[in-house]
Design an enzyme around this catalytic site. Structure first.
Site, mmCIF file in Angstrom:
data_model
loop_
_atom_site.group_PDB
_atom_site.id
_atom_site.type_symbol
_atom_site.label_atom_id
_atom_site.label_comp_id
_atom_site.label_asym_id
_atom_site.label_seq_id
_atom_site.Cartn_x
_atom_site.Cartn_y
_atom_site.Cartn_z
ATOM 1 N N GLU A 160 1.231 13.857 -96.304
ATOM 2 C CA GLU A 160 1.694 15.136 -95.276
ATOM 3 C C GLU A 160 3.079 14.881 -94.997
ATOM 4 O OE1 GLU A 160 -1.738 15.624 -91.873
ATOM 5 O OE2 GLU A 160 -2.207 16.430 -93.884
ATOM 6 N N GLU A 203 -7.722 15.050 -98.765
ATOM 7 C CA GLU A 203 -8.991 15.004 -97.728
ATOM 8 C C GLU A 203 -9.102 16.025 -97.776
ATOM 9 O OE1 GLU A 203 -5.841 14.001 -93.900
ATOM 10 O OE2 GLU A 203 -4.994 12.144 -95.206
HETATM 11 C C1 BGP Z 1 -4.986 14.240 -90.868
HETATM 12 C C2 BGP Z 1 -4.506 13.111 -91.736
HETATM 13 C C3 BGP Z 1 -5.451 11.977 -91.578
HETATM 14 C C4 BGP Z 1 -6.646 12.290 -90.741
HETATM 15 C C5 BGP Z 1 -6.792 14.178 -90.771
HETATM 16 C C6 BGP Z 1 -7.098 14.299 -89.849
HETATM 17 O O1 BGP Z 1 -3.587 15.399 -90.889
HETATM 18 O O2 BGP Z 1 -4.044 12.435 -92.660
HETATM 19 O O3 BGP Z 1 -5.341 11.000 -91.667
HETATM 20 O O4 BGP Z 1 -6.372 12.440 -89.112
HETATM 21 O O5 BGP Z 1 -5.877 14.816 -89.992
HETATM 22 O O6 BGP Z 1 -7.048 15.030 -88.339
HETATM 23 P P1 BGP Z 1 -8.271 14.058 -87.482
HETATM 24 O O7 BGP Z 1 -8.339 12.732 -87.120
HETATM 25 O O8 BGP Z 1 -6.928 14.658 -86.610
HETATM 26 O O9 BGP Z 1 -9.045 15.061 -86.951
#
Ligand code: BGP
Length: 504
Positions: free
Chosen positions: A199, A403
């Site tokens: 990201e 993701e």
């Molecule tokens: C993205 C990240 C992941 C994961 C995802 C979900 O930004 O790359 O690592 O965390 O977000 O977000 P959260 O864990 O805050 O629900």
């Protein structure tokens, strides 16, 4: 019409060391910035403590940089979710076995930089750390699972932050390249798919860039008020730091192709969809400008040069990018092979938002047409198809969704977890993804739902915000047995993969 995905489609799931692995001091591992972050109930309530130049203890919140002279510390009595996370470190055989049972042919994971270089600047790597990932990749390959490896996913070595100031210092390019070279040398026979950094468009502050705030950080802004954490100097530091990171990624692209035959090395973008709040030109154009801020970094990494509009963004902070000899060439000659991206939700741009940013309005989540997750994230499968088309139209290179999913509170009833809501979310998103591939002609090579085995939230450090097909017995205070329990979605996703996405 062919309703299935290509036979070569990569079905899997995704995790990241900082939120899943645990064992934070085991096997010779060094301290990473993610180890310093306390739990919270929302992003800005997660703290990083430090002692300042006068020995006074203070803290910053997630996304901010430390003041110059600060010494980051672990504070007595605080809970740090990354320390044990959900203990992949001791459960990796069981977890990879569960992934294999679902039929995964791929698995996206991140290597913890400080397991390989505990302080980040050692001459020689830590053999125990290298062996751990050898064992993990062997377990994957034993089950016919292709590892998709993220080199840097939120776990910046504290040693490099303290000694060099993190990515604000160009020396980081050398340390990152040394780290990448060790990984490519050690794992070239086992890993074909690499992702340089997670990201790249949301990186900012100590935990991702390890940057320190200048003492004289300007407080006034040129345009309307920006979110406080991006003070002009800090924002400028962020863009220069990200330039170093993109140059480092491009050198890693070059090295990977020199060292690993048929390697695929990609960059990674967090991309929410964004809609204008109304058809008023200021809403439509504001949404467009907001979208381009996210795409600036993938434009550089996928196309190999800074787009003309970059200057308008830098000018908002009176920032002038400092390029050095060879930077333009390495970016131009070694772009990413594919674009990995995360998609969860869509947002709305409102020119009348009370938070005025330099585009005149602000991105929010108030969309009256969409249901929301318990954390308020709008659920939008059509938005996923939109983003897939938008990215493929823009880059005309392979895409990989690494993701996707919904964080939700799962409850155990008589040893079962009936997560119908998660099945519904994923069914709709896979259906939309299938249309993008089979109707719109998007070249999508893989799909890895986030947190395939429950892990801690990056935003809050909570365990209760679960994404997985497998439940892990752990609570928000890090208490539990770490036992794994298959959810209903485990069996559903297994059947989806078995039909190569034609039966949802
Ligand atoms: C993205 C990240 C992941 C994961 C995802 C979900 O930004 O790359 O690592 O965390 O977000 O977000 P959260 O864990 O805050 O629900």
């Amino acid at each position: 019409m062919n309703k299935a995905f290509p036979e070569t489609f990569l079905w899997g799931g995704a995790t990241a060391a900082n939120q899943y692995e645990g064992g934070y001091t085991e096997g010779g591992r060094g301290l990473a910035a993610s180890d310093l972050i306390t739990a919270g109930s929302y992003t800005s309530s997660r703290k990083i403590y430090f002692t300042d130049a006068n020995g006074k203890t203070d803290h910053i919140t997630l996304g901010e940089s430390l003041p110059l002279g600060a010494e980051p510390i672990l504070k007595e009595g605080e809970y740090y979710p990354s320390h044990n996370a959900t203990d992949f470190y001791h459960h990796y055989k069981e977890d990879i076995g569960l992934m294999a049972e679902m039929g995964f042919n791929s698995y996206r994971l991140a290597i913890s930089w400080t397991r390989i270089f505990p302080n980040g600047d050692e001459e020689e790597p830590n053999e125990e750390g290298l062996q751990f990932y050898d064992d993990v990749f062997d377990e994957c390959l034993k089950h016919g699972i292709e590892p998709i490896v993220t080199i840097l996913h939120f776990d910046m070595p504290v040693g490099l932050a303290k000694k060099y100031g993190g990515w604000a210092n160009r020396k980081m390019i050398d340390f990152y390249l040394r780290y990448s070279e060790v990984l490519f040398t050690r794992y070239k026979a086992k890993v074909k798919y690499w992702i340089t950094v997670n990201e790249i468009n949301v990186l900012g502050g100590f935990w991702t860039l390890g940057t320190y705030k200048k003492d004289n950080a300007k407080t006034e802004t040129k345009g309307p008020i920006l979110p406080a954490k991006y003070l002009p100097d800090e924002a400028a530091g962020k863009y220069q730091a990200l330039h170093h990171l993109m140059v480092a990624s491009s050198y890693a692209n070059k090295l990977a192709h020199e060292m690993i035959p048929d390697v695929k090395i990609g960059t990674m973008l967090a991309l929410s969809g964004i809609y204008p709040n109304t058809c008023h030109p200021d809403d439509v154009f504001g949404a467009y400008l907001f979208r381009r801020r996210a795409l600036l970094f993938s434009d550089v990494m996928m196309r190999g040069y800074y787009p003309a509009y970059a200057k308008s963004i830098f000018d908002e902070y009176d920032f002038e990018l400092k390029m050095e000899e060879g930077d333009e060439e390495i970016l131009k000659n070694h772009p990413s092979d594919y674009l990995a991206f995360s998609y969860y939700r869509t947002t709305v741009y409102d020119r009348n938002s009370d938070i005025k940013t330099t585009t005149g309005g602000q991105q929010g989540q108030a969309n009256p047409y969409l249901e929301k997750t318990p954390w308020g994230w709008p659920i939008d499968a059509k938005g996923f198809r939109f983003v897939l088309n938008e990215l493929y139209d823009r880059y005309q290179k392979p895409l990989m969704c690494v993701e996707n999913g919904m964080g939700n509170v799962d409850t155990i009833e008589n040893g079962k977890i009936h997560d119908d809501y998660r099945i519904a979310y994923l069914r709709d998103h896979i259906s939309a993804m299938r249309d993008a591939v089979t109707v719109d002609g998007v070249e999508l090579i893989g799909y890895m739902p986030w947190g395939c085995i429950d892990l801690v939230s990056a935003g809050t450090g909570e365990m209760k915000k679960r994404y997985g097909f497998v439940y892990v017995d752990l609570d928000d205070a890090g208490k539990g047995t770490f036992d794994r329990i298959k959810k209903d979605s485990f069996y559903w996703y297994k059947s989806v993969i078995a039909s190569n996405g034609s039966e949802l």
